[in-house]
Design an enzyme around this catalytic site. Structure first.
Site, PDB file in Angstrom:
ATOM      1  N   CYS A 141       0.812  -1.229   0.000  1.00 25.16           N
ATOM      2  CA  CYS A 141       0.000   0.000   0.000  1.00 25.16           C
ATOM      3  C   CYS A 141       0.842   1.275   0.000  1.00 25.16           C
ATOM      4  O   CYS A 141       0.326   2.357  -0.268  1.00 25.16           O
ATOM      5  CB  CYS A 141      -0.950   0.008   1.194  1.00 25.16           C
ATOM      6  SG  CYS A 141      -2.098  -1.358   1.181  1.00 25.16           S
ATOM      7  N   HIS A 278      -3.248   7.142   2.607  1.00 26.90           N
ATOM      8  CA  HIS A 278      -3.673   5.861   2.035  1.00 26.90           C
ATOM      9  C   HIS A 278      -5.034   5.502   2.613  1.00 26.90           C
ATOM     10  O   HIS A 278      -5.264   5.633   3.814  1.00 26.90           O
ATOM     11  CB  HIS A 278      -2.650   4.778   2.374  1.00 26.90           C
ATOM     12  CG  HIS A 278      -3.167   3.397   2.124  1.00 26.90           C
ATOM     13  ND1 HIS A 278      -3.681   3.010   0.910  1.00 26.90           N
ATOM     14  CD2 HIS A 278      -3.282   2.316   2.948  1.00 26.90           C
ATOM     15  CE1 HIS A 278      -4.074   1.752   0.988  1.00 26.90           C
ATOM     16  NE2 HIS A 278      -3.852   1.317   2.209  1.00 26.90           N
ATOM     17  N   ASN A 308     -10.265   0.012  -0.175  1.00 33.22           N
ATOM     18  CA  ASN A 308      -8.804   0.048  -0.116  1.00 33.22           C
ATOM     19  C   ASN A 308      -8.241  -0.467  -1.445  1.00 33.22           C
ATOM     20  O   ASN A 308      -8.352  -1.655  -1.744  1.00 33.22           O
ATOM     21  CB  ASN A 308      -8.317  -0.815   1.056  1.00 33.22           C
ATOM     22  CG  ASN A 308      -6.808  -0.804   1.217  1.00 33.22           C
ATOM     23  OD1 ASN A 308      -6.078  -0.356   0.337  1.00 33.22           O
ATOM     24  ND2 ASN A 308      -6.333  -1.317   2.345  1.00 33.22           N
TER      25      ASN A 308
HETATM   26  O1  UT7 Z   1      -3.911  -1.080   3.822  1.00 32.10           O
HETATM   27  C1  UT7 Z   1      -3.444  -1.402   5.098  1.00 32.10           C
HETATM   28  C2  UT7 Z   1      -3.957  -2.731   5.457  1.00 32.10           C
HETATM   29  N1  UT7 Z   1      -5.251  -2.894   6.012  1.00 32.10           N
HETATM   30  C3  UT7 Z   1      -5.803  -2.200   6.996  1.00 32.10           C
HETATM   31  O2  UT7 Z   1      -5.304  -1.190   7.377  1.00 32.10           O
HETATM   32  C4  UT7 Z   1      -7.008  -2.737   7.647  1.00 32.10           C
HETATM   33  C5  UT7 Z   1      -6.806  -2.710   9.143  1.00 32.10           C
HETATM   34  N2  UT7 Z   1      -7.889  -3.304   9.923  1.00 32.10           N
HETATM   35  C6  UT7 Z   1      -9.180  -2.918   9.874  1.00 32.10           C
HETATM   36  O3  UT7 Z   1      -9.561  -2.070   9.089  1.00 32.10           O
HETATM   37  C7  UT7 Z   1     -10.127  -3.485  10.873  1.00 32.10           C
HETATM   38  O4  UT7 Z   1      -9.396  -4.176  11.861  1.00 32.10           O
HETATM   39  C8  UT7 Z   1     -11.174  -4.448  10.263  1.00 32.10           C
HETATM   40  C9  UT7 Z   1     -12.166  -3.658   9.449  1.00 32.10           C
HETATM   41  C10 UT7 Z   1     -10.493  -5.500   9.414  1.00 32.10           C
HETATM   42  C11 UT7 Z   1     -11.957  -5.145  11.378  1.00 32.10           C
HETATM   43  O5  UT7 Z   1     -12.564  -4.192  12.224  1.00 32.10           O
HETATM   44  P1  UT7 Z   1     -12.479  -4.337  13.789  1.00 32.10           P
HETATM   45  O6  UT7 Z   1     -13.314  -3.307  14.360  1.00 32.10           O
HETATM   46  O7  UT7 Z   1     -11.030  -4.357  14.150  1.00 32.10           O
HETATM   47  O8  UT7 Z   1     -13.156  -5.747  14.048  1.00 32.10           O
HETATM   48  P2  UT7 Z   1     -12.509  -7.055  14.668  1.00 32.10           P
HETATM   49  O9  UT7 Z   1     -11.473  -7.615  13.764  1.00 32.10           O
HETATM   50  O10 UT7 Z   1     -12.118  -6.766  16.086  1.00 32.10           O
HETATM   51  O11 UT7 Z   1     -13.756  -7.992  14.674  1.00 32.10           O
HETATM   52  C12 UT7 Z   1     -14.915  -7.706  15.447  1.00 32.10           C
HETATM   53  C13 UT7 Z   1     -15.973  -8.726  15.086  1.00 32.10           C
HETATM   54  C14 UT7 Z   1     -15.462 -10.146  15.053  1.00 32.10           C
HETATM   55  O12 UT7 Z   1     -16.461 -11.002  15.564  1.00 32.10           O
HETATM   56  P3  UT7 Z   1     -16.370 -11.565  17.073  1.00 32.10           P
HETATM   57  O13 UT7 Z   1     -15.082 -12.322  17.121  1.00 32.10           O
HETATM   58  O14 UT7 Z   1     -16.381 -10.343  17.941  1.00 32.10           O
HETATM   59  O15 UT7 Z   1     -17.581 -12.422  17.166  1.00 32.10           O
HETATM   60  C15 UT7 Z   1     -15.305 -10.403  13.583  1.00 32.10           C
HETATM   61  O16 UT7 Z   1     -15.424 -11.786  13.257  1.00 32.10           O
HETATM   62  O17 UT7 Z   1     -16.477  -8.428  13.787  1.00 32.10           O
HETATM   63  C16 UT7 Z   1     -16.461  -9.639  13.024  1.00 32.10           C
HETATM   64  N3  UT7 Z   1     -16.331  -9.303  11.613  1.00 32.10           N
HETATM   65  C17 UT7 Z   1     -17.386  -9.047  10.829  1.00 32.10           C
HETATM   66  N4  UT7 Z   1     -18.698  -9.027  11.078  1.00 32.10           N
HETATM   67  C18 UT7 Z   1     -19.504  -8.729  10.059  1.00 32.10           C
HETATM   68  C19 UT7 Z   1     -15.195  -9.196  10.896  1.00 32.10           C
HETATM   69  N5  UT7 Z   1     -15.513  -8.872   9.625  1.00 32.10           N
HETATM   70  C20 UT7 Z   1     -16.852  -8.776   9.561  1.00 32.10           C
HETATM   71  C21 UT7 Z   1     -17.766  -8.472   8.541  1.00 32.10           C
HETATM   72  N6  UT7 Z   1     -19.071  -8.460   8.833  1.00 32.10           N
HETATM   73  N7  UT7 Z   1     -17.365  -8.188   7.282  1.00 32.10           N
END
Ligand code: UT7
Length: 351
Positions: A141, A278, A308
């Site tokens: 990225c 980014h 992204n």
């Molecule tokens: O370009 C640079 C690289 N990428 C990034 O910078 C991305 C960095 N990370 C993020 O943007 C965020 O961490 C995410 C969007 C990937 C995830 O958001 P979060 O608020 O950190 O959620 P989390 O990973 O803590 O997950 C919370 C819950 C989980 O369920 P449980 O374990 O609490 O039951 C996930 O399984 O949300 C769940 N979850 C979803 N639920 C519905 C994860 N993805 C989804 C989804 N829909 N698409």
């Protein structure tokens, strides 16, 4: 000599942007044209969920990421075709023929082929003369910033070089695991391009300071799982999202490092007109801008429309912002990236 290099003398200049500007080097080049290309149809969160049967909701995706839609390539479209079209728009805006281009740099980690590079495909498609520099840059990225950094060396060491095409282009839909809801909702395809033109003596607009860094020990947090030498050709995105999120906010929100780069450019944070980060997640952008004490209205945010797009996200955001009439000549921009590796980078620029 058409320009002064980085060792030029520090000269106090008049007040600009409300701050006293210390000029430590004249910019070697400026942005003469910008363009972008997106696949035809946007895919809404609801459509994505339905298409792949994801256990998600449009509300979850939008509230956790800011993403409302993304674009995926269709039959016949590749990273190189998007890159070529974006470059054509940038050339048109710069009123330049491809014959004038002396180097083509493409930032991508989703190339058409393992080899040759996307840059050579773009060179051929555009009709950029044989004998020019053409190569890809893979810093995930952060690739667009890495490519910008390389232009400084090219302009400094090749006096005959007048114009460089710098393109960020990705087709991340080719490396998504559509059974993994935590990653496949985040990415999209697209390309953005700029033409950088060598400055005339005395010209003060353009690329000021570029910095990059990397920490390869963090590679396991965000990678493609496979690769040519790892049991497959491309693999799919494997990411520990929460950990990457924290690193991204810490790196992009590093106020001391950002202020230092702007000071080296002759400015302060208060003099910034636009932060062009980014575009990974709107919450990362908000948290980083808050840490930098930059008000939200100064942050170019396109992640809602494009998702992204990795190395394409910054030039796409620039092109989009220009189309919206947000960027004005003489404004101070800070481009900022963070991605797999980890890699990161910043570039200050007078538009
Ligand atoms: O370009 C640079 C690289 N990428 C990034 O910078 C991305 C960095 N990370 C993020 O943007 C965020 O961490 C995410 C969007 C990937 C995830 O958001 P979060 O608020 O950190 O959620 P989390 O990973 O803590 O997950 C919370 C819950 C989980 O369920 P449980 O374990 O609490 O039951 C996930 O399984 O949300 C769940 N979850 C979803 N639920 C519905 C994860 N993805 C989804 C989804 N829909 N698409």
């Amino acid at each position: 000599m058409h320009c002064r290099g980085p060792s030029a003398k520090r000269v106090a200049e008049p007040k600009e942007h409300g701050v006293h500007r210390l000029m430590n080097s004249a910019p070697l080049c400026h942005v003469a044209g910008v363009g972008h290309c997106l696949p035809n149809q946007p895919i809404s969160n609801a459509a994505l969920i339905e298409r792949y049967g994801l256990a998600s909701t449009p509300e979850w995706i939008e509230s956790r990421t800011g993403i409302q839609q993304r674009y995926f390539v269709e039959a016949g479209q590749t990273t190189a075709t998007l890159a070529t079209a974006a470059a054509q728009h940038a050339l048109t805006q710069a009123h330049l023929s491809p014959m004038a281009i002396g180097a083509v740099l493409v930032a991508t980690c989703t190339p058409d082929y393992t080899f040759p590079s996307v840059a050579t495909l773009v060179q051929a498609a555009l009709g950029v003369p044989a004998g020019t520099v053409a190569l890809d840059v893979n810093a995930a990225c952060s690739g667009f910033i890495a490519a910008l950094s390389m232009t400084q060396g090219l302009f400094a060491t090749r006096p005959a070089l007048q114009h460089i095409l710098v393109i960020g282009a990705e087709t991340f839909s080719n490396v998504l695991d559509f059974t993994d809801r935590s990653t496949c909702v985040l990415f999209g395809d697209g390309a953005g391009a700029v033409v950088l033109t060598r400055n005339q003596p005395g010209e003060t607009r353009g690329l000021l300071v570029v910095e990059q860094g990397a920490d390869g020990t963090q590679a396991p947090l965000l990678h493609s799982g496979h690769g040519v030498a790892r049991g497959g050709i491309a693999g799919t995105v494997q990411m520990q999202g929460a950990a990457v999120f924290k690193h991204a906010v810490r790196q992009m929100g590093d106020r001391a490092a950002t202020a230092a780069l702007l000071a080296q450019s002759g400015y302060t944070l208060a003099g910034l007109d636009w932060l062009v980060p980014h575009q990974a997640n709107a919450r990362i952008l908000e948290a980083a801008a808050e840490a930098l004490q930059i008000p939200p209205y100064k942050v170019i945010t396109t992640v809602g429309q494009h998702a992204n797009t990795s190395a394409a996200s910054i030039p796409l955001a620039l092109s989009h912002a220009q189309q919206q009439g947000q960027l004005k000549a003489g404004q101070l921009l800070l481009l900022q990236a963070f991605g797999a590796g980890f890699t990161w980078g910043m570039a200050s620029l007078i538009w």
